[in-house]
Design an enzyme around this catalytic site. Structure first.
Site, PDB file in Angstrom:
ATOM      1  N   LYS A   1       1.128  -1.425  -0.244  1.00  0.00           N
ATOM      2  CA  LYS A   1      -0.192  -0.194   0.040  1.00  0.00           C
ATOM      3  C   LYS A   1       1.049   1.063  -0.103  1.00  0.00           C
ATOM      4  O   LYS A   1       1.577   1.068   0.598  1.00  0.00           O
ATOM      5  CB  LYS A   1      -0.511  -0.142   1.310  1.00  0.00           C
ATOM      6  CG  LYS A   1      -2.146   1.001   0.933  1.00  0.00           C
ATOM      7  CD  LYS A   1      -2.849   0.407   2.729  1.00  0.00           C
ATOM      8  CE  LYS A   1      -4.188   1.248   2.587  1.00  0.00           C
ATOM      9  NZ  LYS A   1      -4.887   0.970   3.486  1.00  0.00           N
TER      10      LYS A   1
HETATM   11  C1  E4P Z   1      -8.359   2.099   3.481  1.00  0.00           C
HETATM   12  O1  E4P Z   1      -7.434   1.366   3.205  1.00  0.00           O
HETATM   13  C2  E4P Z   1      -8.100   2.812   4.888  1.00  0.00           C
HETATM   14  O2  E4P Z   1      -7.573   1.594   4.916  1.00  0.00           O
HETATM   15  C3  E4P Z   1      -9.425   2.896   5.351  1.00  0.00           C
HETATM   16  O3  E4P Z   1     -10.811   2.821   4.456  1.00  0.00           O
HETATM   17  C4  E4P Z   1      -9.718   4.917   6.330  1.00  0.00           C
HETATM   18  O4  E4P Z   1     -11.276   4.646   6.394  1.00  0.00           O
HETATM   19  P1  E4P Z   1     -11.243   5.752   8.055  1.00  0.00           P
HETATM   20  O5  E4P Z   1     -11.609   6.852   6.651  1.00  0.00           O
HETATM   21  O6  E4P Z   1     -12.705   5.111   7.768  1.00  0.00           O
HETATM   22  O7  E4P Z   1     -10.187   5.341   8.783  1.00  0.00           O
END
Ligand code: E4P
Length: 217
Positions: A87
């Site tokens: 990522k």
């Molecule tokens: C994506 O991979 C992130 O981990 C995630 O969806 C972030 O979500 P949030 O806005 O609920 O923290």
């Protein structure tokens, strides 16, 4: 549509896996910290633990912001387990890193995407997944789902193979709307998946069937 769960909590990952509909897991440094997983080696071990629970892709995030650091970290993460997807944040060095990983056959998830332009760049660099954060856009009175639609249109126009991974999904209606728009994947909390199960007429209907069965026996 693929279902990913957005958590580093092993119990919740197991529960989603047991349901039989889980296709992968996304994590981020905040989700790791929430579970009390800190320190390089503990985090790496946790990624392997997650991979051993699920059958699908597991996103593991680099924390470097320079190209050399991202490459070093990403290559080490990819070596950890064949299910790991690296990522990478949507910053200039991140785009370069995605291109590098793509050329090397290392799969990537471009994270922190908030505009169609960013998603176009990620696809051109060869990202496997692009993660538009729809909940965080909703939080600032911007339509997150509209962004999913824009990216779908652009990717279909040119046949980009990058998969749209709707991230920051907060509830069941997000899941349904993403499915209608044609998002390839969604990642959200367990509650957003389990919410799909619920309908009062199902509960009422089942109670009646069971009651009637008892009458006849
Ligand atoms: C994506 O991979 C992130 O981990 C995630 O969806 C972030 O979500 P949030 O806005 O609920 O923290």
């Amino acid at each position: 549509m693929k279902f990913f769960i957005d958590t580093a909590n092993l119990d919740q990952i197991r529960e989603a896996q047991d349901l039989g509909v889980l296709d992968g897991v996304t994590t981020n440094p905040s989700l790791m910290a929430k579970e009390g997983i800190t320190g390089g080696n503990n985090i790496l071990k946790h990624y392997v633990d997650i991979c051993n629970i699920v059958d699908g892709d597991v996103s593991a995030e680099v924390i470097s912001t320079d190209l050399a650091g991202m490459i070093k970290e990403g290559e080490a993460l990819a070596e950890l387990h064949k299910q790991i997807v690296v990522k990478v944040p949507m910053i200039k060095e991140g785009v370069k890193a995605i291109k590098y990983f793509s050329d090397k056959g290392i799969r990537t998830n471009c994270t922190l995407v908030f505009s169609a332009g960013q998603a176009l760049l990620a696809a051109k660099a060869g990202a496997t997944y692009v993660s538009p954060f729809i909940g965080r856009l909703d939080d600032i009175s911007t339509d997150g789902l509209n962004l999913i639609g824009e990216i779908r249109l652009i990717y279909d126009n040119y046949g980009y193979e990058t998969q749209i991974l709707a991230a920051s999904v907060r509830h069941t209606m997000h899941v349904l709307e993403c499915a209608k728009i044609g998002s390839d994947v969604m990642t959200g909390p367990l509650s957003s998946i389990e919410g799909l199960l619920k309908h009062p007429l199902t509960d009422i209907g089942l109670a009646k069937f069971l009651e009637d069965y008892k009458k006849g026996n």
